[in-house]
Design a protein around this motif. Structure first.
Motif, PDB file in Angstrom:
ATOM      1  N   ASN A   2       0.764  -1.332  -0.068  1.00  0.00           N
ATOM      2  CA  ASN A   2       0.051   0.089  -0.062  1.00  0.00           C
ATOM      3  C   ASN A   2       0.851   1.274   0.032  1.00  0.00           C
ATOM      4  OD1 ASN A   2      -2.420  -1.157  -0.118  1.00  0.00           O
ATOM      5  ND2 ASN A   2      -2.681  -1.449   2.280  1.00  0.00           N
ATOM      6  N   ARG A   3       2.065   1.347   0.356  1.00  0.00           N
ATOM      7  CA  ARG A   3       2.992   2.346   0.514  1.00  0.00           C
ATOM      8  C   ARG A   3       3.779   2.538  -0.881  1.00  0.00           C
ATOM      9  NH1 ARG A   3       4.506   3.081   6.847  1.00  0.00           N
ATOM     10  NH2 ARG A   3       2.380   3.022   7.269  1.00  0.00           N
ATOM     11  N   GLY A   4       3.453   1.733  -1.883  1.00  0.00           N
ATOM     12  CA  GLY A   4       4.275   2.020  -3.222  1.00  0.00           C
ATOM     13  C   GLY A   4       5.383   0.859  -3.260  1.00  0.00           C
ATOM     14  N   VAL A   5       5.597   0.082  -2.464  1.00  0.00           N
ATOM     15  CA  VAL A   5       6.507  -1.267  -2.756  1.00  0.00           C
ATOM     16  C   VAL A   5       6.166  -2.021  -3.704  1.00  0.00           C
ATOM     17  CG1 VAL A   5       7.851  -3.091  -1.459  1.00  0.00           C
ATOM     18  CG2 VAL A   5       7.381  -0.748  -0.240  1.00  0.00           C
ATOM     19  N   GLY A  12       9.386 -10.980  -1.768  1.00  0.00           N
ATOM     20  CA  GLY A  12      10.734 -11.132  -1.713  1.00  0.00           C
ATOM     21  C   GLY A  12      11.421 -10.792  -0.273  1.00  0.00           C
ATOM     22  N   ALA A  13      11.012  -9.814   0.329  1.00  0.00           N
ATOM     23  CA  ALA A  13      11.390  -9.588   1.453  1.00  0.00           C
ATOM     24  C   ALA A  13      10.890 -10.267   2.359  1.00  0.00           C
ATOM     25  CB  ALA A  13      11.056  -7.982   1.892  1.00  0.00           C
ATOM     26  N   VAL A  14       9.489 -10.897   2.373  1.00  0.00           N
ATOM     27  CA  VAL A  14       8.697 -11.717   3.487  1.00  0.00           C
ATOM     28  C   VAL A  14       9.675 -12.991   3.534  1.00  0.00           C
ATOM     29  CG1 VAL A  14       6.961 -12.918   3.999  1.00  0.00           C
ATOM     30  CG2 VAL A  14       6.682 -10.398   3.551  1.00  0.00           C
ATOM     31  N   VAL A  15       9.778 -13.584   2.090  1.00  0.00           N
ATOM     32  CA  VAL A  15      10.459 -15.060   2.053  1.00  0.00           C
ATOM     33  C   VAL A  15      11.944 -15.067   2.360  1.00  0.00           C
ATOM     34  CG1 VAL A  15      11.044 -16.903   0.510  1.00  0.00           C
ATOM     35  CG2 VAL A  15       8.814 -15.596   0.309  1.00  0.00           C
ATOM     36  N   PRO A 131      -6.132   5.258  -6.790  1.00  0.00           N
ATOM     37  CA  PRO A 131      -4.774   5.300  -6.641  1.00  0.00           C
ATOM     38  C   PRO A 131      -4.443   4.946  -5.057  1.00  0.00           C
ATOM     39  CG  PRO A 131      -5.579   7.454  -6.645  1.00  0.00           C
ATOM     40  CD  PRO A 131      -6.615   6.341  -7.052  1.00  0.00           C
ATOM     41  N   ILE A 132      -3.108   4.389  -4.882  1.00  0.00           N
ATOM     42  CA  ILE A 132      -2.596   4.128  -3.792  1.00  0.00           C
ATOM     43  C   ILE A 132      -2.355   5.247  -2.860  1.00  0.00           C
ATOM     44  CG2 ILE A 132      -0.749   2.803  -2.360  1.00  0.00           C
ATOM     45  CD1 ILE A 132      -0.722   0.917  -4.893  1.00  0.00           C
ATOM     46  N   ARG A 133      -3.042   5.614  -1.795  1.00  0.00           N
ATOM     47  CA  ARG A 133      -2.656   6.682  -0.930  1.00  0.00           C
ATOM     48  C   ARG A 133      -1.436   6.603  -0.316  1.00  0.00           C
ATOM     49  NH1 ARG A 133      -6.877   7.440   3.445  1.00  0.00           N
ATOM     50  NH2 ARG A 133      -5.665   6.272   4.617  1.00  0.00           N
ATOM     51  N   GLN A 134      -0.539   7.815  -0.336  1.00  0.00           N
ATOM     52  CA  GLN A 134       0.813   7.530   0.296  1.00  0.00           C
ATOM     53  C   GLN A 134       0.759   8.146   1.647  1.00  0.00           C
ATOM     54  OE1 GLN A 134       3.558   6.435  -0.978  1.00  0.00           O
ATOM     55  NE2 GLN A 134       2.461   5.669  -2.844  1.00  0.00           N
TER      56      GLN A 134
END
Length: 136
Positions: A2-5, A12-15, A131-134
């Motif tokens: 939700n923050r644009g990642v 990948g980061a989680v795994v 759009p995703i809210r920053q």
């Protein structure tokens, strides 16, 4: 996400973090896995095909469905895994396991047939069009 990642970076980061957290377990119990080439190759295959491919497809799927659908499908995963173990591997499921599977199936049926509320009916279009809210 939700923050644009990006999807691949988030998954990948989680795994990767999960893998790092499991390294002590490998060091304590993994000697048979790295003792010879055959078990090591099985471990590498398990890491690359079912795990990596599965998580990549899961991450891709998360971008294509609503959050409520993703949650519902995620809840079905243990039931599907149990059924695959019975059908493909020949595992035996005790009566309580079959009762649990029946409960999961009944729950999924209720969720899928329940009438959508006004907020739920708007969810698919809202999640795809806004759009995703920053965050500041």
């Amino acid at each position: 996400m939700n923050r644009g990642v990006g999807r691949a970076a988030a998954m990948g980061a989680v795994v990767d973090l999960d893998g790092i957290a499991l390294m002590p377990v490998l060091l304590l119990t993994g000697a048979p896995l790295i003792a010879s080439a055959q078990p090591m190759m099985v471990g590498i295959y398990m890491a690359l095909v079912p795990m990596l491919l599965g998580y990549l497809l899961f991450g891709y799927g998360l971008t294509r469905v609503t959050p409520s659908a993703a949650t519902t499908l995620t809840l079905a995963e243990p039931a599907i895994a149990a059924l695959l173990a019975v059908v493909l591997v020949g595992e035996r499921l005790p009566a309580i396991g079959w009762a649990g599977l029946a409960d999961i199936c009944a729950s999924l049926l209720v969720i899928s047939l329940a009438p959508a509320t006004h907020a739920c009916a708007a969810e698919p279009s809202r999640s795809r069009e806004l759009p995703i809210r920053q965050e500041a």
